[in-house]
Design a protein around this motif. Structure first.
Motif, PDB file in Angstrom:
ATOM      1  N   ILE A  62      56.721  53.395  67.338  1.00 56.06           N
ATOM      2  CA  ILE A  62      57.132  52.095  66.819  1.00 56.06           C
ATOM      3  C   ILE A  62      57.028  52.144  65.301  1.00 56.06           C
ATOM      4  CG2 ILE A  62      56.681  49.607  66.846  1.00 56.06           C
ATOM      5  CD1 ILE A  62      55.418  50.071  69.657  1.00 56.06           C
ATOM      6  N   THR A  86      52.581  55.459  69.173  1.00 55.05           N
ATOM      7  CA  THR A  86      52.333  55.706  67.759  1.00 55.05           C
ATOM      8  C   THR A  86      52.951  54.602  66.924  1.00 55.05           C
ATOM      9  OG1 THR A  86      52.264  58.119  68.045  1.00 55.05           O
ATOM     10  CG2 THR A  86      52.749  57.286  65.826  1.00 55.05           C
ATOM     11  N   PHE A  87      52.168  54.059  66.010  1.00 59.40           N
ATOM     12  CA  PHE A  87      52.662  53.074  65.052  1.00 59.40           C
ATOM     13  C   PHE A  87      52.718  53.724  63.676  1.00 59.40           C
ATOM     14  CE2 PHE A  87      50.784  50.605  68.461  1.00 59.40           C
ATOM     15  CZ  PHE A  87      51.707  49.572  68.650  1.00 59.40           C
ATOM     16  N   TYR A 105      53.722  52.721  59.725  1.00 58.40           N
ATOM     17  CA  TYR A 105      54.039  51.571  58.878  1.00 58.40           C
ATOM     18  C   TYR A 105      53.267  51.640  57.562  1.00 58.40           C
ATOM     19  CZ  TYR A 105      49.610  49.984  60.958  1.00 58.40           C
ATOM     20  OH  TYR A 105      48.305  49.908  61.377  1.00 58.40           O
ATOM     21  N   PHE A 131      49.797  44.472  58.728  1.00 57.42           N
ATOM     22  CA  PHE A 131      51.081  44.991  59.168  1.00 57.42           C
ATOM     23  C   PHE A 131      52.216  44.360  58.365  1.00 57.42           C
ATOM     24  CE2 PHE A 131      48.593  44.600  63.248  1.00 57.42           C
ATOM     25  CZ  PHE A 131      48.433  45.944  63.493  1.00 57.42           C
ATOM     26  N   LEU A 168      56.366  43.904  62.229  1.00 53.38           N
ATOM     27  CA  LEU A 168      55.492  44.552  63.209  1.00 53.38           C
ATOM     28  C   LEU A 168      54.470  43.567  63.752  1.00 53.38           C
ATOM     29  CD1 LEU A 168      54.424  46.922  64.788  1.00 53.38           C
ATOM     30  CD2 LEU A 168      53.224  47.715  62.733  1.00 53.38           C
ATOM     31  N   HIS A 200      47.787  55.467  64.837  1.00 57.50           N
ATOM     32  CA  HIS A 200      48.450  54.796  63.720  1.00 57.50           C
ATOM     33  C   HIS A 200      48.553  55.769  62.553  1.00 57.50           C
ATOM     34  CE1 HIS A 200      47.660  50.455  65.025  1.00 57.50           C
ATOM     35  NE2 HIS A 200      46.943  51.170  65.887  1.00 57.50           N
TER      36      HIS A 200
END
Length: 210
Positions: free
Chosen positions: A6, A79-80, A82, A89, A93, A125
């Motif tokens: 993501i 998995t994020f 950003y 965030f 998100l 993350h």
């Protein structure tokens, strides 16, 4: 096995996007399916309305949110990727999590207490930031981020295997520095996926022997 990635960054040419591609490469290299959700490209609506929130309490969920929940349900690793903006965030998100981690999917109430429903997931993350990690450590911001942004949110949903990696001074790195970040993300992704595959093989062998 599926790996859900993501991604939240408005610039499709950003280093964050390069980071996504590196994670995809690491995933496919060991034969795992990568599913990518680029929230800005998808033009995801991050606004959770009162009517939607109320409806989810009765089990009524919009079709587009059900689709995102299905992707999360199918993924062993999430998995994020950003940038850290204003200690949190990016709004798109945050809104994604507001809408997708809804009652009845991510958590429920039981005997007067909240119970997480996503305990079988591993989460990682990869967070880029403009400041140095050392500065955040001096101010204890790194611990605050870990407590609230990462573990507080996802542990509420029952997830206990949560990792986060801060990459600081992201705008000041030279080519070697950028490569170091990409290598770290690549290796960490393969390490987590390999552990999940190994665990899956062990469980499969146990079932066959029973």
């Amino acid at each position: 096995m599926k790996h859900l990635i993501i991604f939240a960054h408005p610039n499709s040419q950003s280093f964050n996007r390069t980071l996504v591609e590196e994670v995809i490469k690491a995933t496919r290299q060991i034969g795992v399916e990568a599913v990518i959700r680029d929230l800005y490209t998808l033009d995801f609506n991050p606004v959770l309305s009162w009517s939607e929130w109320s409806a989810t309490m009765d089990g009524i969920v919009p079709a587009e949110i059900k689709f995102e929940q299905k992707l999360i349900a199918e993924a062993e690793l999430i998995t994020f990727i950003y940038p850290l903006w204003w200690m949190g965030f990016p709004a798109i998100l945050k809104g994604y999590l507001d809408r997708v981690l809804s009652y009845g999917f991510a958590y429920k109430n039981e005997n007067g207490a909240s119970v997480g429903l996503l305990g079988n997931k591993k989460v990682q993350h990869f967070i880029t930031m403009g400041n140095s990690i050392e500065k955040y450590q001096q101010l204890a911001f790194d611990k605050a981020l870990q407590s609230c942004l990462v573990e507080g949110l996802f542990s509420f949903c029952g997830i206990t295997d949560i990792q986060h990696h801060l990459f600081g001074n992201i705008h000041l790195l030279d080519d070697s520095g950028y490569r170091s970040v990409l290598t770290a993300a690549f290796e960490k992704t393969q390490e987590n996926l390999t552990a999940l595959l190994s665990e899956k093989d062990k469980n499969s062998c146990k079932k066959k022997s029973n």
